[in-house]
Design a protein around this motif. Structure first.
Motif, PDB file in Angstrom:
ATOM      1  N   HIS A  92      35.852  31.102  41.630  1.00  0.00           N
ATOM      2  CA  HIS A  92      34.850  32.134  41.342  1.00  0.00           C
ATOM      3  C   HIS A  92      34.074  32.517  42.609  1.00  0.00           C
ATOM      4  N   GLY A  93      33.568  31.494  43.322  1.00  0.00           N
ATOM      5  CA  GLY A  93      32.633  31.725  44.423  1.00  0.00           C
ATOM      6  C   GLY A  93      33.245  32.466  45.594  1.00  0.00           C
ATOM      7  N   VAL A  94      34.481  32.141  45.942  1.00  0.00           N
ATOM      8  CA  VAL A  94      35.125  32.799  47.093  1.00  0.00           C
ATOM      9  C   VAL A  94      36.078  33.898  46.625  1.00  0.00           C
ATOM     10  N   CYS A  95      37.123  33.496  45.890  1.00  0.00           N
ATOM     11  CA  CYS A  95      38.173  34.475  45.536  1.00  0.00           C
ATOM     12  C   CYS A  95      37.664  35.525  44.555  1.00  0.00           C
ATOM     13  N   GLY A  96      36.928  35.090  43.522  1.00  0.00           N
ATOM     14  CA  GLY A  96      36.487  36.016  42.488  1.00  0.00           C
ATOM     15  C   GLY A  96      35.512  37.056  43.020  1.00  0.00           C
ATOM     16  N   ILE A  97      34.537  36.597  43.797  1.00  0.00           N
ATOM     17  CA  ILE A  97      33.567  37.535  44.368  1.00  0.00           C
ATOM     18  C   ILE A  97      34.291  38.533  45.274  1.00  0.00           C
ATOM     19  N   SER A  98      35.308  38.072  45.983  1.00  0.00           N
ATOM     20  CA  SER A  98      36.039  38.963  46.892  1.00  0.00           C
ATOM     21  C   SER A  98      36.879  39.994  46.149  1.00  0.00           C
ATOM     22  N   ARG A  99      37.137  39.741  44.860  1.00  0.00           N
ATOM     23  CA  ARG A  99      37.824  40.751  44.042  1.00  0.00           C
ATOM     24  C   ARG A  99      36.793  41.595  43.277  1.00  0.00           C
ATOM     25  N   PHE A 100      35.523  41.360  43.547  1.00  0.00           N
ATOM     26  CA  PHE A 100      34.420  42.037  42.856  1.00  0.00           C
ATOM     27  C   PHE A 100      34.509  41.834  41.349  1.00  0.00           C
ATOM     28  N   ASN A 157      33.193  40.746  37.921  1.00  0.00           N
ATOM     29  CA  ASN A 157      31.881  40.525  37.301  1.00  0.00           C
ATOM     30  C   ASN A 157      31.728  39.104  36.809  1.00  0.00           C
ATOM     31  N   ARG A 158      32.816  38.589  36.191  1.00  0.00           N
ATOM     32  CA  ARG A 158      32.772  37.232  35.655  1.00  0.00           C
ATOM     33  C   ARG A 158      32.452  36.230  36.768  1.00  0.00           C
TER      34      ARG A 158
END
Lengths: 147, 140
Positions: free
Chosen positions: A110-118, A120-121
């Motif tokens: 979530h913290g690195v990969c997810g935020i980099s895909r923008f 929301n979750r």
């Protein structure tokens, strides 16, 4: 403020470490099309409906091997063991495993990969686990004095 | 070839975690301790990682497919639901208690300390219980 952020000899290691984590996540996505979320990769090993387990073992072995390599090559001593008591170690481990499985990800996913895909979750998840981490420190260290 | 990429990216990730201080529970707890003796340096781990991936993901996700696989395997869910939020909160509490999140906990097995081994074992147990519990809920 400046001193808090740049204190210690480890500052450059800290920043370079961050870049390397980003580089690793980039490689895994670019070549294999996979998200470098450590709990997702690890917990998939114990899921019978997940077929491809070898690469998961290899990635996790790499994590351990990478840490060994770094301390062999760089002038950084091994960190001292956690000073948490037995009940704290056990409950901490359980809550991290339970929470990341229910919440579909951890700091890397979530913290690195997810935020980099923008995603929301992932943004919500990261805000929540950091906030609850900070509040837990306040509660367990400063109000209860157990960690 | 995909397996080679898996081990190389694991190695690079492990080097990054150990270099950055994420495998040091004292520093991670210090990072979360903003009401006490705050150690803000670990902001640069997330900062350094995000500076890289915000740029690279943007470029590489424009591709139709990854280099060695047929398609990108990305999470499909987009709704912010209860499990996501409750799970993140529970994870945050456990993270603060010991100072390990899953990646650093695995990497720190390198130091051969029984505390890390116990943490990883109970972490896997926690994940196992969570899946059994959600499987049962899905059946009912």
């Amino acid at each position: 403020m400046f001193e808090v952020l740049f204190s210690g000899v480890n500052f450059y290691y800290t920043l370079i470490g961050g870049f390397l984590i980003g580089l690793s996540a980039t490689m895994l996505l670019l070549f294999n099309g996979r998200i470098a979320g450590v709990c997702g990769i690890a917990f998939g090993l114990f899921n019978q409906s997940v077929g491809d387990k070898l690469w998961r073992w290899l990635f996790l072995s790499g994590l351990v091997g990478g840490a060994i390599l770094l301390h062999l090559l760089a002038d950084l001593p091994d960190p001292s063991p956690s000073n948490a008591s037995l009940p704290i170690l056990i409950s901490g481990g359980f809550l991290v495993g339970f929470g990341t499985q229910v919440g579909s990800g951890c700091t890397s996913g979530h913290g690195v990969c997810g935020i980099s895909r923008f995603s929301n979750r992932s943004i919500i998840s990261t805000l929540l686990f950091i906030t609850f981490g900070v509040l837990s420190m306040l509660l367990f260290r400063h109000l209860m004095g157990i960690i | 070839m995909k397996n080679l990429i898996a081990i190389i990216s694991g190695l690079v990730f492990g080097i990054g975690l150990a270099a950055s201080g994420m495998t040091d529970t004292t520093r991670v707890q210090g990072f979360l301790d903003i009401f006490g003796d705050w150690d803000g340096s670990l902001l640069f781990v997330l900062g350094g990682a995000l500076a890289t991936t915000l740029l690279t993901f943007r470029i590489l996700l424009k591709r139709k497919a990854p280099l060695l696989a047929e398609r990108f395997l990305l999470p499909i869910k987009t709704t912010i639901d209860k499990p996501l939020m409750i799970g993140a909160m529970i994870f945050g509490v456990g993270w603060a208690l010991v100072g390990y999140c899953p990646g650093p906990a695995f990497a720190a097995l390198a130091y051969l300390q029984w505390q890390t081994l116990l943490f990883v074992a109970t972490m896997l147990a926690g994940a196992f219980v969570a899946r059994k519990w959600s499987d049962r809920k899905a059946l009912n």
